[in-house]
Design a protein around this motif. Structure first.
Motif, mmCIF file in Angstrom:
data_model
loop_
_atom_site.group_PDB
_atom_site.id
_atom_site.type_symbol
_atom_site.label_atom_id
_atom_site.label_comp_id
_atom_site.label_asym_id
_atom_site.label_seq_id
_atom_site.Cartn_x
_atom_site.Cartn_y
_atom_site.Cartn_z
ATOM 1 N N TYR A 30 -17.855 -17.042 -70.260
ATOM 2 C CA TYR A 30 -17.628 -16.036 -71.296
ATOM 3 C C TYR A 30 -18.336 -16.368 -72.610
ATOM 4 O O TYR A 30 -18.244 -15.620 -73.564
ATOM 5 C CB TYR A 30 -16.134 -15.865 -71.546
ATOM 6 C CG TYR A 30 -15.379 -15.505 -70.295
ATOM 7 C CD1 TYR A 30 -15.517 -14.242 -69.724
ATOM 8 C CD2 TYR A 30 -14.557 -16.433 -69.677
ATOM 9 C CE1 TYR A 30 -14.840 -13.914 -68.558
ATOM 10 C CE2 TYR A 30 -13.865 -16.105 -68.509
ATOM 11 C CZ TYR A 30 -14.017 -14.849 -67.968
ATOM 12 O OH TYR A 30 -13.345 -14.522 -66.826
ATOM 13 N N ALA A 31 -19.017 -17.480 -72.669
ATOM 14 C CA ALA A 31 -19.636 -17.926 -73.922
ATOM 15 C C ALA A 31 -20.668 -16.930 -74.440
ATOM 16 O O ALA A 31 -20.753 -16.696 -75.637
ATOM 17 C CB ALA A 31 -20.270 -19.297 -73.729
ATOM 18 N N SER A 32 -21.445 -16.317 -73.569
ATOM 19 C CA SER A 32 -22.475 -15.377 -74.025
ATOM 20 C C SER A 32 -21.843 -14.135 -74.652
ATOM 21 O O SER A 32 -22.334 -13.610 -75.646
ATOM 22 C CB SER A 32 -23.391 -14.973 -72.876
ATOM 23 O OG SER A 32 -22.645 -14.336 -71.858
ATOM 24 N N ARG A 33 -20.728 -13.666 -74.092
ATOM 25 C CA ARG A 33 -20.030 -12.514 -74.678
ATOM 26 C C ARG A 33 -19.487 -12.861 -76.053
ATOM 27 O O ARG A 33 -19.563 -12.074 -76.982
ATOM 28 C CB ARG A 33 -18.866 -12.082 -73.793
ATOM 29 C CG ARG A 33 -19.283 -11.338 -72.577
ATOM 30 C CD ARG A 33 -18.060 -10.692 -71.980
ATOM 31 N NE ARG A 33 -18.026 -10.941 -70.557
ATOM 32 C CZ ARG A 33 -17.018 -10.650 -69.777
ATOM 33 N NH1 ARG A 33 -15.925 -10.142 -70.280
ATOM 34 N NH2 ARG A 33 -17.070 -10.888 -68.499
ATOM 35 N N TYR A 34 -18.924 -14.049 -76.164
ATOM 36 C CA TYR A 34 -18.363 -14.478 -77.446
ATOM 37 C C TYR A 34 -19.464 -14.633 -78.486
ATOM 38 O O TYR A 34 -19.309 -14.212 -79.626
ATOM 39 C CB TYR A 34 -17.608 -15.793 -77.255
ATOM 40 C CG TYR A 34 -16.941 -16.277 -78.501
ATOM 41 C CD1 TYR A 34 -15.800 -15.649 -78.983
ATOM 42 C CD2 TYR A 34 -17.428 -17.365 -79.202
ATOM 43 C CE1 TYR A 34 -15.172 -16.083 -80.126
ATOM 44 C CE2 TYR A 34 -16.816 -17.807 -80.342
ATOM 45 C CZ TYR A 34 -15.678 -17.166 -80.806
ATOM 46 O OH TYR A 34 -15.076 -17.601 -81.946
ATOM 47 N N ALA A 35 -20.600 -15.188 -78.101
ATOM 48 C CA ALA A 35 -21.719 -15.369 -79.021
ATOM 49 C C ALA A 35 -22.307 -14.034 -79.453
ATOM 50 O O ALA A 35 -22.854 -13.914 -80.546
ATOM 51 C CB ALA A 35 -22.793 -16.239 -78.367
ATOM 52 N N ALA A 36 -22.187 -13.017 -78.609
ATOM 53 C CA ALA A 36 -22.737 -11.703 -78.934
ATOM 54 C C ALA A 36 -21.879 -10.945 -79.935
ATOM 55 O O ALA A 36 -22.230 -9.849 -80.341
ATOM 56 C CB ALA A 36 -22.882 -10.883 -77.656
#
Length: 85
Positions: A33-39
């Protein structure tokens, strides 16, 4: 009188940037889920009884958008104090 030896580091002490040996990250995996959070996404934790009603993030978002629309309709509009001056 004897001089006491000064040790630079005690045997049990660990520097701030060191990881203790009892922590094992050998089986760790990257956070999916890191990419969603970074976005720019916001993480919201739902209570289990509420989460049981919404089987997916899409349905949760749809319900929250509908509720937000109702709230905005019934909320009294705030007046801008700068415009009244």
């Amino acid at each position: 009188m004897r001089r006491a030896r000064i040790r630079s580091r005690d045997a049990g002490q660990v520097e701030l940037d060191e990881i203790l040996p009892e922590y094992d990250f050998g089986r760790s995996r990257p956070n999916k889920y890191a990419s969603r959070y970074a976005a720019g996404g916001v993480v919201v934790v739902l209570e289990p009884d509420v989460a049981a009603v919404f089987p997916s993030a899409r349905e949760t978002n749809e319900a929250l958008r509908a509720l937000a629309g109702i709230i905005q309709k019934h909320r009294p509009r705030r007046t801008d104090p700068r415009r009244n001056a």
